[in-house]
Motif scaffolding. Structure first.
Motif, PDB file in Angstrom:
ATOM      1  N   ALA A  28     -40.618  -3.114 -42.875  1.00 27.08           N
ATOM      2  CA  ALA A  28     -41.259  -2.350 -41.804  1.00 27.08           C
ATOM      3  C   ALA A  28     -40.258  -2.062 -40.687  1.00 27.08           C
ATOM      4  CB  ALA A  28     -42.476  -3.098 -41.262  1.00 27.08           C
ATOM      5  N   LEU A  29     -39.448  -3.047 -40.358  1.00 24.44           N
ATOM      6  CA  LEU A  29     -38.429  -2.872 -39.329  1.00 24.44           C
ATOM      7  C   LEU A  29     -37.382  -1.856 -39.774  1.00 24.44           C
ATOM      8  CD1 LEU A  29     -37.367  -3.728 -36.594  1.00 24.44           C
ATOM      9  CD2 LEU A  29     -36.196  -5.606 -37.712  1.00 24.44           C
ATOM     10  N   GLY A  30     -37.002  -1.901 -41.036  1.00 24.09           N
ATOM     11  CA  GLY A  30     -36.057  -0.924 -41.563  1.00 24.09           C
ATOM     12  C   GLY A  30     -36.604   0.494 -41.484  1.00 24.09           C
ATOM     13  N   LEU A  31     -37.869   0.674 -41.833  1.00 26.71           N
ATOM     14  CA  LEU A  31     -38.491   2.002 -41.740  1.00 26.71           C
ATOM     15  C   LEU A  31     -38.601   2.451 -40.288  1.00 26.71           C
ATOM     16  CD1 LEU A  31     -41.267   1.695 -44.470  1.00 26.71           C
ATOM     17  CD2 LEU A  31     -39.171   3.057 -44.558  1.00 26.71           C
ATOM     18  N   PHE A  32     -38.946   1.536 -39.393  1.00 23.46           N
ATOM     19  CA  PHE A  32     -39.013   1.829 -37.963  1.00 23.46           C
ATOM     20  C   PHE A  32     -37.647   2.318 -37.474  1.00 23.46           C
ATOM     21  CE2 PHE A  32     -38.330   0.311 -33.589  1.00 23.46           C
ATOM     22  CZ  PHE A  32     -39.365   0.956 -32.927  1.00 23.46           C
ATOM     23  N   ARG A  33     -36.593   1.611 -37.843  1.00 22.83           N
ATOM     24  CA  ARG A  33     -35.232   1.970 -37.443  1.00 22.83           C
ATOM     25  C   ARG A  33     -34.854   3.347 -37.960  1.00 22.83           C
ATOM     26  NH1 ARG A  33     -31.330   2.100 -40.611  1.00 22.83           N
ATOM     27  NH2 ARG A  33     -32.166   0.600 -42.078  1.00 22.83           N
ATOM     28  N   ILE A  34     -35.182   3.638 -39.212  1.00 25.16           N
ATOM     29  CA  ILE A  34     -34.852   4.925 -39.812  1.00 25.16           C
ATOM     30  C   ILE A  34     -35.555   6.066 -39.080  1.00 25.16           C
ATOM     31  CG2 ILE A  34     -35.183   6.338 -41.887  1.00 25.16           C
ATOM     32  CD1 ILE A  34     -34.623   3.693 -43.492  1.00 25.16           C
ATOM     33  N   VAL A  35     -36.830   5.903 -38.801  1.00 29.97           N
ATOM     34  CA  VAL A  35     -37.595   6.960 -38.118  1.00 29.97           C
ATOM     35  C   VAL A  35     -37.085   7.169 -36.701  1.00 29.97           C
ATOM     36  CG1 VAL A  35     -39.880   7.570 -37.223  1.00 29.97           C
ATOM     37  CG2 VAL A  35     -39.647   6.698 -39.550  1.00 29.97           C
ATOM     38  N   GLY A  71     -28.150   7.997 -32.703  1.00 30.82           N
ATOM     39  CA  GLY A  71     -29.249   8.197 -33.649  1.00 30.82           C
ATOM     40  C   GLY A  71     -28.791   8.099 -35.091  1.00 30.82           C
ATOM     41  N   ILE A  72     -27.632   8.689 -35.400  1.00 33.81           N
ATOM     42  CA  ILE A  72     -27.109   8.621 -36.766  1.00 33.81           C
ATOM     43  C   ILE A  72     -26.753   7.182 -37.132  1.00 33.81           C
ATOM     44  CG2 ILE A  72     -25.155   9.277 -38.233  1.00 33.81           C
ATOM     45  CD1 ILE A  72     -25.266  12.043 -36.818  1.00 33.81           C
ATOM     46  N   LEU A  73     -26.099   6.466 -36.211  1.00 30.49           N
ATOM     47  CA  LEU A  73     -25.737   5.074 -36.492  1.00 30.49           C
ATOM     48  C   LEU A  73     -26.982   4.200 -36.682  1.00 30.49           C
ATOM     49  CD1 LEU A  73     -22.732   4.575 -34.054  1.00 30.49           C
ATOM     50  CD2 LEU A  73     -22.650   4.736 -36.548  1.00 30.49           C
ATOM     51  N   VAL A  74     -27.986   4.396 -35.846  1.00 28.71           N
ATOM     52  CA  VAL A  74     -29.228   3.634 -35.994  1.00 28.71           C
ATOM     53  C   VAL A  74     -29.923   4.024 -37.293  1.00 28.71           C
ATOM     54  CG1 VAL A  74     -31.545   3.329 -35.014  1.00 28.71           C
ATOM     55  CG2 VAL A  74     -29.539   3.145 -33.540  1.00 28.71           C
ATOM     56  N   LEU A  75     -29.968   5.305 -37.603  1.00 27.92           N
ATOM     57  CA  LEU A  75     -30.572   5.779 -38.852  1.00 27.92           C
ATOM     58  C   LEU A  75     -29.934   5.111 -40.059  1.00 27.92           C
ATOM     59  CD1 LEU A  75     -32.237   7.834 -40.573  1.00 27.92           C
ATOM     60  CD2 LEU A  75     -30.336   9.404 -40.279  1.00 27.92           C
ATOM     61  N   LEU A  76     -28.607   5.036 -40.064  1.00 23.93           N
ATOM     62  CA  LEU A  76     -27.888   4.426 -41.184  1.00 23.93           C
ATOM     63  C   LEU A  76     -27.913   2.907 -41.145  1.00 23.93           C
ATOM     64  CD1 LEU A  76     -24.738   6.738 -41.250  1.00 23.93           C
ATOM     65  CD2 LEU A  76     -26.719   6.802 -42.792  1.00 23.93           C
ATOM     66  N   GLY A  77     -28.231   2.355 -39.999  1.00 20.07           N
ATOM     67  CA  GLY A  77     -28.189   0.899 -39.859  1.00 20.07           C
ATOM     68  C   GLY A  77     -26.763   0.395 -39.794  1.00 20.07           C
ATOM     69  N   LEU A  78     -25.889   1.151 -39.178  1.00 18.63           N
ATOM     70  CA  LEU A  78     -24.471   0.813 -39.079  1.00 18.63           C
ATOM     71  C   LEU A  78     -24.141   0.560 -37.609  1.00 18.63           C
ATOM     72  CD1 LEU A  78     -21.805   0.560 -40.635  1.00 18.63           C
ATOM     73  CD2 LEU A  78     -21.442   2.990 -40.214  1.00 18.63           C
ATOM     74  N   GLY A  79     -23.795  -0.672 -37.287  1.00 20.44           N
ATOM     75  CA  GLY A  79     -23.566  -1.015 -35.880  1.00 20.44           C
ATOM     76  C   GLY A  79     -24.833  -0.855 -35.068  1.00 20.44           C
ATOM     77  N   THR A  80     -25.951  -1.207 -35.677  1.00 21.35           N
ATOM     78  CA  THR A  80     -27.261  -0.952 -35.098  1.00 21.35           C
ATOM     79  C   THR A  80     -27.417  -1.529 -33.697  1.00 21.35           C
ATOM     80  OG1 THR A  80     -28.234  -0.949 -37.308  1.00 21.35           O
ATOM     81  CG2 THR A  80     -29.743  -1.240 -35.458  1.00 21.35           C
ATOM     82  N   GLY A 117     -32.063  -6.137 -34.877  1.00 18.68           N
ATOM     83  CA  GLY A 117     -31.062  -5.704 -35.840  1.00 18.68           C
ATOM     84  C   GLY A 117     -31.608  -4.605 -36.734  1.00 18.68           C
ATOM     85  N   SER A 118     -30.930  -4.376 -37.843  1.00 15.20           N
ATOM     86  CA  SER A 118     -31.249  -3.213 -38.673  1.00 15.20           C
ATOM     87  C   SER A 118     -32.421  -3.406 -39.618  1.00 15.20           C
ATOM     88  CB  SER A 118     -30.018  -2.798 -39.476  1.00 15.20           C
ATOM     89  OG  SER A 118     -29.639  -3.829 -40.355  1.00 15.20           O
ATOM     90  N   GLY A 119     -32.796  -4.629 -39.919  1.00 10.84           N
ATOM     91  CA  GLY A 119     -33.862  -4.833 -40.896  1.00 10.84           C
ATOM     92  C   GLY A 119     -33.373  -4.468 -42.280  1.00 10.84           C
TER      93      GLY A 119
END
Length: 150
Positions: free
Chosen positions: A12-19, A64-73, A121-123
């Motif tokens: 759920a956290l990963g999906l939240f981060r992606i959105v 936004g791109i970094l958060v979307l990818l979960g890179l250096g979130t 973090g990124s989930g």
């Protein structure tokens, strides 16, 4: 029920981060490239180097791109949250006390969503997690291959 929900928390956290990352990146792309209607609704863009609009748009797109990818979130979320706090208090809050009065709902929501990601973090589904696994696997392999001296 609680155990099942707790088990799904990283996903759920990963999906939240992606959105949140996708929406935040789109917000920056609107101001930088004039896509999706542009900054003025007619395809306009923020003037290059204009304070604070252009810099905010760069932070929004890259963050936004970094958060979307979960890179250096966590770092990207920290900078993005700060940028949105600045936007709210310097641009929106002088127009009225409440976000609904000063059109600052977006800035406030992005600020708090990014603030949450600093601590969580990124989930799941993040490159942070993938890179951490790869690094720990390589460290484990090198520790296993180290000869024991007598």
């Amino acid at each position: 029920m609680t155990a099942r929900l707790n088990g799904a928390q990283p996903y759920a956290l990963g999906l939240f981060r992606i959105v949140i990352g996708l929406l935040f990146a789109c917000h920056g792309a609107v101001a930088l490239f004039g896509v999706l209607g542009g900054a003025d609704g007619k395809g306009g863009t923020a003037a290059t180097g204009a304070w604070p609009n252009w810099y905010a748009a760069v932070i929004e797109l890259v963050g936004g791109i970094l958060v979307l990818l979960g890179l250096g979130t966590r770092i990207a979320a920290f900078i993005s949250s700060g940028a949105m706090a600045y936007a709210y208090f310097k641009v929106h809050q002088p127009q009225g006390l409440w976000p609904i009065e000063n059109s600052g709902e977006g800035a406030a929501m992005y600020c708090w969503a990014m603030f949450l990601l600093i601590f969580t973090g990124s989930g799941a589904f993040g490159l942070d997690r993938l890179l951490a696994k790869r690094t720990s696997t390589q460290e484990q392999r090198s520790a296993d291959q180290t000869p024991v001296a007598a």
